[in-house]
Motif scaffolding. Structure first.
Motif, PDB file in Angstrom:
ATOM      1  N   ARG A 134       0.766  -0.926  -0.383  1.00 36.73           N
ATOM      2  CA  ARG A 134       0.040  -0.036  -0.026  1.00 36.73           C
ATOM      3  C   ARG A 134       0.758   1.424  -0.100  1.00 36.73           C
ATOM      4  NH1 ARG A 134      -3.851   1.556  -1.917  1.00 36.73           N
ATOM      5  NH2 ARG A 134      -5.308   2.985  -1.069  1.00 36.73           N
ATOM      6  N   ILE A 135       1.627   1.514   0.854  1.00 30.29           N
ATOM      7  CA  ILE A 135       2.673   2.003   0.780  1.00 30.29           C
ATOM      8  C   ILE A 135       3.587   3.033  -0.558  1.00 30.29           C
ATOM      9  CG2 ILE A 135       4.884   3.371   1.926  1.00 30.29           C
ATOM     10  CD1 ILE A 135       4.190   1.263   4.324  1.00 30.29           C
ATOM     11  N   ALA A 136       4.177   1.623  -1.410  1.00 27.09           N
ATOM     12  CA  ALA A 136       4.527   1.948  -2.787  1.00 27.09           C
ATOM     13  C   ALA A 136       3.530   2.301  -3.088  1.00 27.09           C
ATOM     14  CB  ALA A 136       5.050   0.496  -3.297  1.00 27.09           C
ATOM     15  N   ALA A 137       2.337   1.163  -3.287  1.00 25.18           N
ATOM     16  CA  ALA A 137       1.341   2.158  -4.252  1.00 25.18           C
ATOM     17  C   ALA A 137       0.506   3.914  -3.663  1.00 25.18           C
ATOM     18  CB  ALA A 137       0.102   1.326  -5.090  1.00 25.18           C
ATOM     19  N   VAL A 138       0.945   4.348  -2.669  1.00 26.78           N
ATOM     20  CA  VAL A 138       0.154   5.696  -2.590  1.00 26.78           C
ATOM     21  C   VAL A 138       1.699   6.575  -2.753  1.00 26.78           C
ATOM     22  CG1 VAL A 138      -0.245   7.217  -0.683  1.00 26.78           C
ATOM     23  CG2 VAL A 138      -1.653   4.783  -0.690  1.00 26.78           C
ATOM     24  N   PHE A 139       2.838   6.036  -2.317  1.00 27.57           N
ATOM     25  CA  PHE A 139       3.953   6.641  -2.493  1.00 27.57           C
ATOM     26  C   PHE A 139       4.660   7.018  -3.036  1.00 27.57           C
ATOM     27  CE2 PHE A 139       2.397   6.376   2.158  1.00 27.57           C
ATOM     28  CZ  PHE A 139       1.607   7.993   1.881  1.00 27.57           C
ATOM     29  N   ASP A 140       4.701   6.098  -4.073  1.00 25.30           N
ATOM     30  CA  ASP A 140       5.709   5.462  -4.900  1.00 25.30           C
ATOM     31  C   ASP A 140       7.445   5.334  -4.084  1.00 25.30           C
ATOM     32  OD1 ASP A 140       6.819   5.047  -7.129  1.00 25.30           O
ATOM     33  OD2 ASP A 140       7.292   6.603  -8.265  1.00 25.30           O
ATOM     34  N   VAL A 141       7.646   4.791  -3.419  1.00 25.02           N
ATOM     35  CA  VAL A 141       8.429   4.077  -2.047  1.00 25.02           C
ATOM     36  C   VAL A 141       7.710   3.094  -1.639  1.00 25.02           C
ATOM     37  CG1 VAL A 141       9.714   4.909  -0.073  1.00 25.02           C
ATOM     38  CG2 VAL A 141       8.306   6.763  -1.699  1.00 25.02           C
ATOM     39  N   ASP A 142       9.550   2.211  -2.091  1.00 22.70           N
ATOM     40  CA  ASP A 142       9.498   1.101  -1.957  1.00 22.70           C
ATOM     41  C   ASP A 142       9.934   0.189  -0.900  1.00 22.70           C
ATOM     42  OD1 ASP A 142       8.406  -1.846  -1.925  1.00 22.70           O
ATOM     43  OD2 ASP A 142       8.742  -2.095  -3.823  1.00 22.70           O
ATOM     44  N   ILE A 143       9.848  -0.248   0.479  1.00 19.95           N
ATOM     45  CA  ILE A 143      10.679  -0.066   1.565  1.00 19.95           C
ATOM     46  C   ILE A 143      10.347  -1.294   2.360  1.00 19.95           C
ATOM     47  CG2 ILE A 143      11.848   0.450   3.775  1.00 19.95           C
ATOM     48  CD1 ILE A 143      11.496   3.603   2.618  1.00 19.95           C
ATOM     49  N   HIS A 144      10.707  -2.473   2.201  1.00 21.05           N
ATOM     50  CA  HIS A 144      10.759  -3.578   2.203  1.00 21.05           C
ATOM     51  C   HIS A 144      10.183  -3.471   4.108  1.00 21.05           C
ATOM     52  CE1 HIS A 144      10.306  -7.634   4.095  1.00 21.05           C
ATOM     53  NE2 HIS A 144      10.850  -8.549   3.409  1.00 21.05           N
ATOM     54  N   PRO A 145       9.303  -4.503   4.846  1.00 18.43           N
ATOM     55  CA  PRO A 145       8.914  -4.415   6.341  1.00 18.43           C
ATOM     56  C   PRO A 145      10.312  -4.275   7.155  1.00 18.43           C
ATOM     57  CG  PRO A 145       7.714  -5.549   5.095  1.00 18.43           C
ATOM     58  CD  PRO A 145       8.402  -4.696   4.398  1.00 18.43           C
ATOM     59  N   LEU A 155      13.839  11.879   3.317  1.00 19.41           N
ATOM     60  CA  LEU A 155      13.659  10.928   1.769  1.00 19.41           C
ATOM     61  C   LEU A 155      13.377  12.862   1.053  1.00 19.41           C
ATOM     62  CD1 LEU A 155      11.616   7.497   1.778  1.00 19.41           C
ATOM     63  CD2 LEU A 155      15.245   8.269   2.575  1.00 19.41           C
ATOM     64  N   ASP A 156      13.878  12.827   0.474  1.00 22.08           N
ATOM     65  CA  ASP A 156      13.878  14.752  -0.156  1.00 22.08           C
ATOM     66  C   ASP A 156      13.556  13.681  -1.583  1.00 22.08           C
ATOM     67  OD1 ASP A 156      13.560  16.650  -0.771  1.00 22.08           O
ATOM     68  OD2 ASP A 156      16.201  17.575  -1.572  1.00 22.08           O
ATOM     69  N   HIS A 157      11.751  14.401  -2.067  1.00 27.57           N
ATOM     70  CA  HIS A 157      10.752  13.781  -3.047  1.00 27.57           C
ATOM     71  C   HIS A 157      10.462  13.122  -2.724  1.00 27.57           C
ATOM     72  CE1 HIS A 157      11.273  17.833  -4.831  1.00 27.57           C
ATOM     73  NE2 HIS A 157      12.754  17.979  -5.154  1.00 27.57           N
ATOM     74  N   ALA A 158      11.586  11.692  -2.702  1.00 32.05           N
ATOM     75  CA  ALA A 158      11.387  10.974  -2.593  1.00 32.05           C
ATOM     76  C   ALA A 158      11.078   9.443  -3.491  1.00 32.05           C
ATOM     77  CB  ALA A 158      10.813  10.318  -1.332  1.00 32.05           C
ATOM     78  N   THR A 159      10.096  10.455  -5.015  1.00 27.53           N
ATOM     79  CA  THR A 159       9.879   9.040  -5.961  1.00 27.53           C
ATOM     80  C   THR A 159      10.765   7.803  -6.885  1.00 27.53           C
ATOM     81  OG1 THR A 159       8.418  10.831  -5.875  1.00 27.53           O
ATOM     82  CG2 THR A 159       8.806   9.358  -7.725  1.00 27.53           C
ATOM     83  N   GLY A 160      10.738   7.408  -6.454  1.00 31.28           N
ATOM     84  CA  GLY A 160      11.741   5.293  -6.539  1.00 31.28           C
ATOM     85  C   GLY A 160      12.597   4.871  -6.264  1.00 31.28           C
ATOM     86  N   VAL A 161      12.565   5.542  -4.735  1.00 27.09           N
ATOM     87  CA  VAL A 161      12.985   5.560  -3.820  1.00 27.09           C
ATOM     88  C   VAL A 161      12.990   3.393  -3.493  1.00 27.09           C
ATOM     89  CG1 VAL A 161      14.112   5.362  -1.231  1.00 27.09           C
ATOM     90  CG2 VAL A 161      13.852   7.394  -1.934  1.00 27.09           C
ATOM     91  N   VAL A 162      14.130   2.694  -3.119  1.00 28.21           N
ATOM     92  CA  VAL A 162      13.684   1.831  -3.225  1.00 28.21           C
ATOM     93  C   VAL A 162      14.809   1.027  -1.884  1.00 28.21           C
ATOM     94  CG1 VAL A 162      13.462  -0.724  -4.105  1.00 28.21           C
ATOM     95  CG2 VAL A 162      12.910   1.007  -5.402  1.00 28.21           C
ATOM     96  N   ILE A 163      14.794   0.374  -0.853  1.00 33.03           N
ATOM     97  CA  ILE A 163      15.308  -0.385   0.303  1.00 33.03           C
ATOM     98  C   ILE A 163      14.472  -1.261   0.448  1.00 33.03           C
ATOM     99  CG2 ILE A 163      15.637   0.313   2.648  1.00 33.03           C
ATOM    100  CD1 ILE A 163      15.172   2.598   1.896  1.00 33.03           C
ATOM    101  N   GLY A 164      16.216  -2.980   0.105  1.00 34.51           N
ATOM    102  CA  GLY A 164      15.740  -4.314   0.449  1.00 34.51           C
ATOM    103  C   GLY A 164      15.510  -4.839   2.010  1.00 34.51           C
ATOM    104  N   GLU A 165      14.637  -5.264   2.209  1.00 35.05           N
ATOM    105  CA  GLU A 165      14.512  -6.495   3.000  1.00 35.05           C
ATOM    106  C   GLU A 165      15.743  -6.435   4.490  1.00 35.05           C
ATOM    107  OE1 GLU A 165      13.771 -10.707   5.088  1.00 35.05           O
ATOM    108  OE2 GLU A 165      14.111 -10.606   3.153  1.00 35.05           O
ATOM    109  N   THR A 166      17.239  -6.828   4.236  1.00 31.96           N
ATOM    110  CA  THR A 166      18.256  -6.981   5.303  1.00 31.96           C
ATOM    111  C   THR A 166      18.892  -5.233   4.746  1.00 31.96           C
ATOM    112  OG1 THR A 166      19.965  -7.759   3.635  1.00 31.96           O
ATOM    113  CG2 THR A 166      17.720  -9.526   4.408  1.00 31.96           C
TER     114      THR A 166
END
Length: 259
Positions: A134-145, A155-166
């Protein structure tokens, strides 16, 4: 962090009162999202829930999850305060405390991820993954829990930020849009970067694999980092190589992307 949660809440209420008067069209918005609530935690849970609302998980239920997490782990709220201060102190476009809270999707995505991480470590992984989606869909920021994030993150502007699980991100780190903290390898162990305190990761940089970015390092825009970076070192290029040092400066606070 320059203010505590009570001081921040006083700033937010004063701003909401003032802006509601100066722009009557938004008076009900400021009332619903700030002035109607008794403290910062209540307002934050309401605001994030309204943004993440969906038919599958209505805002009322989302807010209950967030509220319970804040009660169980009050440090989450203090981290949110530090994140707002990070924007206020580092971003010249941010001239009042309410801007990150109400409008900056980088701040909002980080706060929602903090709840997803809380759920993840308490073995409520299905709900944590739902929130990630839901976070990825709403904010276009994909951070694994599963990712571990420190406080004072911007996170400045933040669009397209991706952070993986570990991935592990330290305190007082600044990232710009299109940054990736990506994995390398298909094993179950650590496979994402560890980012030290005070690091600046500039626009479009890709940091890949189980590597360590030392305290106070600077990653230049568009770089692809595949190896460890020493503390207080600037790297640039594809693949990234050292191009200079930063002495004992803290690049994340200075936000200077030049090399």
């Amino acid at each position: 962090m320059s203010v505590n949660s009570e001081q921040l809440w006083a700033h937010l209420c004063e701003e909401a009162e003032r802006f509601g008067v100066s722009e009557p069209v938004l008076a009900s918005f400021y009332h619903a999202h700030i002035l109607h609530h008794g403290n910062f935690a209540d307002a934050l849970s309401y605001h994030l829930a309204s943004l993440l609302d969906s038919d599958s998980l209505p805002a009322m239920l989302v807010r209950e999850v967030f509220h319970n997490a804040y009660i169980s782990q009050p440090a989450i709220i203090e981290m949110a305060v530090a994140d707002i201060c990070a924007h206020y102190e580092r971003d010249p476009a941010c001239d009042h405390y309410g801007m990150p809270f109400l409008y900056f999707k980088g701040f909002q995505a980080i706060q929602a991820q903090r709840i997803a991480h809380y759920l993840w470590i308490h073995n409520r992984k299905s709900l944590a993954l739902y929130l990630q989606n839901r976070i990825a869909a709403v904010f276009d920021v994909d951070i694994h829990p599963g990712a571990k994030l420190g406080s004072g993150i911007m996170l400045d502007h933040a669009t397209g930020v991706v952070i993986g699980e570990t991935a592990v991100v330290g305190n007082n780190v600044s990232m710009l849009h299109s940054v990736t903290l990506g994995g390398c390898g298909s094993g179950r162990g650590p496979r994402h970067p560890k980012i030290g305190d005070g690091v600046l990761i500039s626009t479009g940089a890709k940091v890949l694999g189980n590597i360590t970015i030392g305290e106070g390092a600077k990653i230049a825009a568009g770089s692809v980092v595949l190896e460890d970076v020493a503390p207080h070192t600037t790297v640039a290029g594809v693949p990234a190589t050292p191009v200079g040092g930063n002495s004992q400066n803290i690049p994340a606070l200075e936000m200077d992307q030049s090399i």
